[in-house]
Motif scaffolding. Structure first.
Motif, mmCIF file in Angstrom:
data_model
loop_
_atom_site.group_PDB
_atom_site.id
_atom_site.type_symbol
_atom_site.label_atom_id
_atom_site.label_comp_id
_atom_site.label_asym_id
_atom_site.label_seq_id
_atom_site.Cartn_x
_atom_site.Cartn_y
_atom_site.Cartn_z
ATOM 1 N N ILE A 108 -2.271 3.728 8.841
ATOM 2 C CA ILE A 108 -3.734 4.276 8.786
ATOM 3 C C ILE A 108 -3.691 5.352 7.694
ATOM 4 O O ILE A 108 -4.627 5.645 6.868
ATOM 5 C CB ILE A 108 -4.257 4.308 10.189
ATOM 6 N N ALA A 109 -3.022 6.281 8.225
ATOM 7 C CA ALA A 109 -2.675 7.633 7.392
ATOM 8 C C ALA A 109 -2.401 7.392 5.861
ATOM 9 O O ALA A 109 -3.046 7.819 5.101
ATOM 10 C CB ALA A 109 -1.585 8.291 7.934
ATOM 11 N N ARG A 110 -1.622 6.311 5.628
ATOM 12 C CA ARG A 110 -1.377 5.858 4.165
ATOM 13 C C ARG A 110 -2.592 5.233 3.543
ATOM 14 O O ARG A 110 -3.024 5.367 2.385
ATOM 15 C CB ARG A 110 -0.396 4.854 4.110
ATOM 16 N N SER A 111 -3.373 4.542 4.266
ATOM 17 C CA SER A 111 -4.629 3.828 3.931
ATOM 18 C C SER A 111 -5.483 4.761 3.448
ATOM 19 O O SER A 111 -6.404 4.766 2.849
ATOM 20 C CB SER A 111 -5.133 2.902 5.161
ATOM 21 N N ILE A 112 -5.716 5.914 4.636
ATOM 22 C CA ILE A 112 -6.623 7.114 4.126
ATOM 23 C C ILE A 112 -6.457 7.789 2.966
ATOM 24 O O ILE A 112 -7.160 8.063 2.003
ATOM 25 C CB ILE A 112 -6.744 7.975 5.192
ATOM 26 N N ARG A 113 -4.998 8.209 2.662
ATOM 27 C CA ARG A 113 -4.631 8.903 1.489
ATOM 28 C C ARG A 113 -4.936 7.820 0.332
ATOM 29 O O ARG A 113 -5.366 8.196 -0.764
ATOM 30 C CB ARG A 113 -2.906 9.034 1.579
ATOM 31 N N HIS A 114 -4.524 6.570 0.445
ATOM 32 C CA HIS A 114 -5.017 5.665 -0.764
ATOM 33 C C HIS A 114 -6.255 5.623 -1.122
ATOM 34 O O HIS A 114 -6.821 5.735 -2.101
ATOM 35 C CB HIS A 114 -4.599 4.209 -0.412
ATOM 36 N N GLU A 115 -7.415 5.568 -0.085
ATOM 37 C CA GLU A 115 -8.766 5.892 -0.498
ATOM 38 C C GLU A 115 -9.233 7.190 -0.859
ATOM 39 O O GLU A 115 -9.913 7.323 -1.944
ATOM 40 C CB GLU A 115 -9.263 5.367 1.088
ATOM 41 N N CYS A 116 -8.531 8.117 -0.460
ATOM 42 C CA CYS A 116 -8.768 9.379 -1.043
ATOM 43 C C CYS A 116 -8.345 9.417 -2.498
ATOM 44 O O CYS A 116 -9.180 10.172 -3.316
ATOM 45 C CB CYS A 116 -8.129 10.571 -0.313
ATOM 46 N N ARG A 117 -7.222 8.977 -2.725
ATOM 47 C CA ARG A 117 -6.818 8.740 -4.142
ATOM 48 C C ARG A 117 -7.785 8.069 -5.044
ATOM 49 O O ARG A 117 -8.066 8.344 -6.242
ATOM 50 C CB ARG A 117 -5.389 8.330 -4.357
ATOM 51 N N ARG A 118 -8.270 7.008 -4.500
ATOM 52 C CA ARG A 118 -9.002 6.179 -5.062
ATOM 53 C C ARG A 118 -10.351 6.788 -5.655
ATOM 54 O O ARG A 118 -11.127 6.580 -6.602
ATOM 55 C CB ARG A 118 -9.493 4.661 -4.478
#
Length: 332
Positions: A108-118
């Motif tokens: 989940i943390a990685r998913s959030i980071r990816h969304e923030c980057r996107r």
């Protein structure tokens, strides 16, 4: 030339051929650096399908394991290699829940980071948010088990070929796809990005049943056979609904804004009310399309408008042509 001469000559020929082959292999391998250079350059010129110089993204392999862990908690004793009794159940469930919490928190943390980057947003407290959403997800698993239990009952009630609940849990791809959807939908509802789609696409690849995690599906849902079923993101499905293989609950059109980009966030998919049966190959499209309670939609029907409650919609029977078969099995 006698046979002895032939026998002596053969190893020399083989050695020469082997030497030539090695030289060719060296020649081909010498081109490898250039191939690598071209591939790296393509990553620079086409960056939107390369994830470089940034935080780790969710792992598809890890998502596969997470789904298996969660499925074991939903169906304890059905999957895995360990026998269960009521004395060992708390330990097995505790062990599985702890592993799921730790691994899910990270994804989940990685998913959030990816969304923030996107979205070019500031990413804060990703790990803490990941742990909070993971424990909230675990708290929701009893509700998921209750819903999936109803889906098992619906499958048994709707399929005379089913001999037992166990057979449905073990063998029915529709139930597996629904169970994964229900797990993914809870994460979707918690606001977890990306991960729910990865979960339902895993089930899609394994069953041929495509259920978007954003769809809202009621109790005692049954998909019989299942291959080719598509349920879009904004679909609403009531209680005690049955779908057969090849059913599409899709969007009628994709509106675009003044720049030509797709407009997102609107209801694009139909609403299916309680106690509806939709037979194989039917296609129902559009966000304004409502199939009323108790309707029966026949096979291969194409609908883009609402149907009032208690209506049966079928295709007119095709006209069949019978004639003698040509001799020798020819097409005629």
């Amino acid at each position: 030339m006698d046979s002895d001469t032939l026998t002596c000559a053969r190893p020399d020929a083989e050695e020469e051929a082997c030497h030539t082959e090695q030289e060719h292999q060296k020649e081909h391998r010498s081109r490898l650096p250039e191939a690598v250079e071209r591939l790296v350059e393509s990553c620079r010129t086409v960056p939107h399908i390369a994830h470089v110089d940034t935080a780790l993204i969710p792992s598809k392999e890890e998502v596969t394991d997470l789904v298996r862990l969660a499925i074991r908690l939903v169906f304890p004793g059905f999957f895995g290699h360990q026998e269960l009794d009521w004395n060992s159940l708390p330990y097995r469930v505790g062990e599985g829940a702890a592993e799921l919490f730790d691994r899910l928190s990270l994804q989940i943390a990685r998913s959030i980071r990816h969304e923030c980057r996107r979205t070019e947003s500031l990413c804060t407290h990703c790990l803490d948010t990941g742990q909070k959403q993971a424990i909230d997800f675990l708290y929701r698993l009893p509700k998921v088990r209750e819903l999936v239990s109803g889906d098992v009952v619906a499958a048994y009630r709707g399929d005379p070929a089913a001999k037992s609940y166990d057979e449905i849990v073990f063998c029915y791809p529709g139930l597996y796809a629904i169970a994964v959807y229900r797990l993914a939908h809870e994460l979707w509802d918690l606001g977890v990005p990306l991960l729910p789609r990865m979960m339902t696409e895993l089930a899609h690849s394994e069953t041929g049943i495509d259920i978007h995690p954003g769809a809202r599906i009621g109790r005692e849902f049954f998909i019989d056979h299942g291959t080719g079923v598509v349920i879009g993101e904004t679909t609403d499905i009531g209680d005690r609904v049955t779908l057969y293989q090849g059913v599409t609950l899709g969007a009628l059109s994709f509106p675009r804004d003044e720049r030509g980009d797709l407009v997102r966030g609107r209801k694009r998919h139909p609403t299916i009310e309680d106690d509806v049966i939709i037979y194989s190959g039917a296609t129902i499209l559009g966000g304004d399309t409502v199939i009323g309670r108790g309707c029966v939609i026949g096979g291969n029907v194409w609908l883009t408008e609402s149907v009032p409650p208690g209506t049966k919609v079928t295709m007119k029977a095709p006209e069949l042509v019978y004639r003698p078969a040509p001799p020798n099995g020819g097409a005629g």
